[in-house]
Design an enzyme around this catalytic site. Structure first.
Site, PDB file in Angstrom:
ATOM      1  N   GLU A 112     -15.351  24.083 -10.549  1.00  0.00           N
ATOM      2  CA  GLU A 112     -16.132  24.832 -11.545  1.00  0.00           C
ATOM      3  C   GLU A 112     -15.841  26.334 -11.463  1.00  0.00           C
ATOM      4  O   GLU A 112     -15.722  27.016 -12.476  1.00  0.00           O
ATOM      5  CB  GLU A 112     -17.628  24.580 -11.344  1.00  0.00           C
ATOM      6  CG  GLU A 112     -18.047  23.185 -11.771  1.00  0.00           C
ATOM      7  CD  GLU A 112     -19.551  22.979 -11.721  1.00  0.00           C
ATOM      8  OE1 GLU A 112     -20.093  22.370 -12.656  1.00  0.00           O
ATOM      9  OE2 GLU A 112     -20.189  23.428 -10.736  1.00  0.00           O
ATOM     10  N   ASP A 138     -19.518  26.247 -14.714  1.00  0.00           N
ATOM     11  CA  ASP A 138     -20.394  25.123 -15.027  1.00  0.00           C
ATOM     12  C   ASP A 138     -20.845  25.191 -16.491  1.00  0.00           C
ATOM     13  O   ASP A 138     -20.816  24.195 -17.210  1.00  0.00           O
ATOM     14  CB  ASP A 138     -21.594  25.173 -14.078  1.00  0.00           C
ATOM     15  CG  ASP A 138     -22.684  24.203 -14.465  1.00  0.00           C
ATOM     16  OD1 ASP A 138     -22.509  23.002 -14.194  1.00  0.00           O
ATOM     17  OD2 ASP A 138     -23.699  24.631 -15.040  1.00  0.00           O
TER      18      ASP A 138
END
Lengths: 245, 245
Positions: free
Chosen positions: B133, B65
């Site tokens: 992610e 992320d």
């Protein structure tokens, strides 16, 4: 003799000073110094680029903030294999807190580079952290990821990131050490001296002696930090003794 | 003849399939495939590492992320020199929105790699974005920044990031194009065909003809996206004509 007319003018002297000053902070020479200048341009200076876009450090701050978060995330990921996502998020936000970033920027005295129409004394504390993040953004653009990681390692992680302290497990190694010395009836002494070395930051050195014997030395940007660092080193050196006492 | 006993067992076959499958998604061979396996380990699988720490994709998701945010920030910084910090922040959050990440993970069919004790049909949409992610986090750890940037460039930025569309300036190039054709009394036709090429994703190809002449071709992961992409190409190819019509 003919000198190019700008050799002696103040603009060129100022540029040279900036180049030297920023190189010392960075620990390397900029490739494109204009990027670093942008990192210290306050919006009050009202500068525009060739296309008329407003030019100030805020865009670089956006970029540096993201990069700093990434490098700190990687550090935490590797250092704390047992920490879950929630723990990692919490620790990262402690490290990149506004207060902490302001301290980092202040220690490097980055405000001396800021170009502004507002008197610097009118700025709040956040200017320090903002230009610190902008500086990271500038390194990323100018020299790429590797230099950025190294800078953050040397300027943020090594001097400031102590996971046990951040977790609140250890409030202060100095107080742990003093407590132990008092219990063991040992005499301790912190000797402080100024020690700037080659660093652009003002540094303090601390020598910690216990019963007349030097057990640790440390340098940091404040007396308090240097004492804490020396205490931590002494604590780990003496750990076996302390835990069995 | 003696074969090592594990050559024919299902575990080794499964490992081999994972290696091939993930290499195809990545576009390169993993150095340490175990990191990628972790990227698809759901917490329900209850796995632990050698030291007893819980092992699942959530830590890698945290890392991915952060890295995704950084690469998108750099892209936006370079692409939109006139956008201020607020604009950049807003655009970044559109690009890395939960909905968008889920779509990216779904297009790559990442859920096929997920190890879980829960039936996959019970997962909500977020599993797709989460493992997407985590996969970025795994690339970062395994191969470093450069590979990560390249992967995000190829898998996120090139196929999905259209700044004008994100800004809401252009809703759909297809509708612009159709409108123009109708006004100009031109016949247009979108021909769709399946075209997987060497890509691990299912792709659709679209040929756009106007008055019987092919004006653009495009490939994408859905029919709708391929039509939009072909329309955009046609729009820019015909821009001069369209703007003067």
């Amino acid at each position: 003799m003919n000198f190019p007319s700008n050799i002696f003018n103040s603009h060129s002297k100022k540029d040279g000073d900036f180049f030297l000053g920023i190189s010392k902070v960075l620990g390397f020479k900029p490739k494109d110094v204009s990027i670093y200048k942008k990192a210290f341009l306050h919006r009050s200076a009202n500068q525009k680029d060739k296309k008329g876009n407003p030019m100030n450090y805020e865009r670089l701050e956006f970029l540096g903030d993201a990069m700093l978060g990434t490098i700190i995330s990687k550090h935490l990921y590797n250092e704390v294999p047992g920490g879950d996502e929630g723990y990692l998020t919490k620790m990262r936000s402690k490290i990149v807190s506004r207060k902490h970033l302001n301290e980092l920027g202040k220690d490097l005295n980055l405000i001396r580079f800021v170009e502004t129409k507002i008197p610097k004394s009118h700025f709040g504390d956040n200017i320090h952290g903002n230009v610190f993040e902008a500086l990271i953004g500038a390194i990323y653009l100018d020299k790429g990821y590797k230099y950025c990681e190294k800078f953050i390692q040397e300027r943020v992680i090594e001097p400031y990131v102590d996971i046990e302290q951040l977790e609140g497990k250890v409030i202060s190694y100095k107080s742990l050490l003093i407590e132990w010395c008092q219990k063991q009836k040992k005499e301790f002494k912190y000797d402080v001296y100024e020690d700037n070395g080659n660093d652009p930051l003002k540094h303090f050195g601390v020598r910690l002696t216990i019963n007349g014997k030097q057990v640790a030395k440390a340098r940091a940007t404040s007396k308090k930090k240097a004492e804490e660092k020396a205490s931590k080193r002494a604590f780990f050196a003496l750990q076996h003794k302390i835990e069995n006492s």
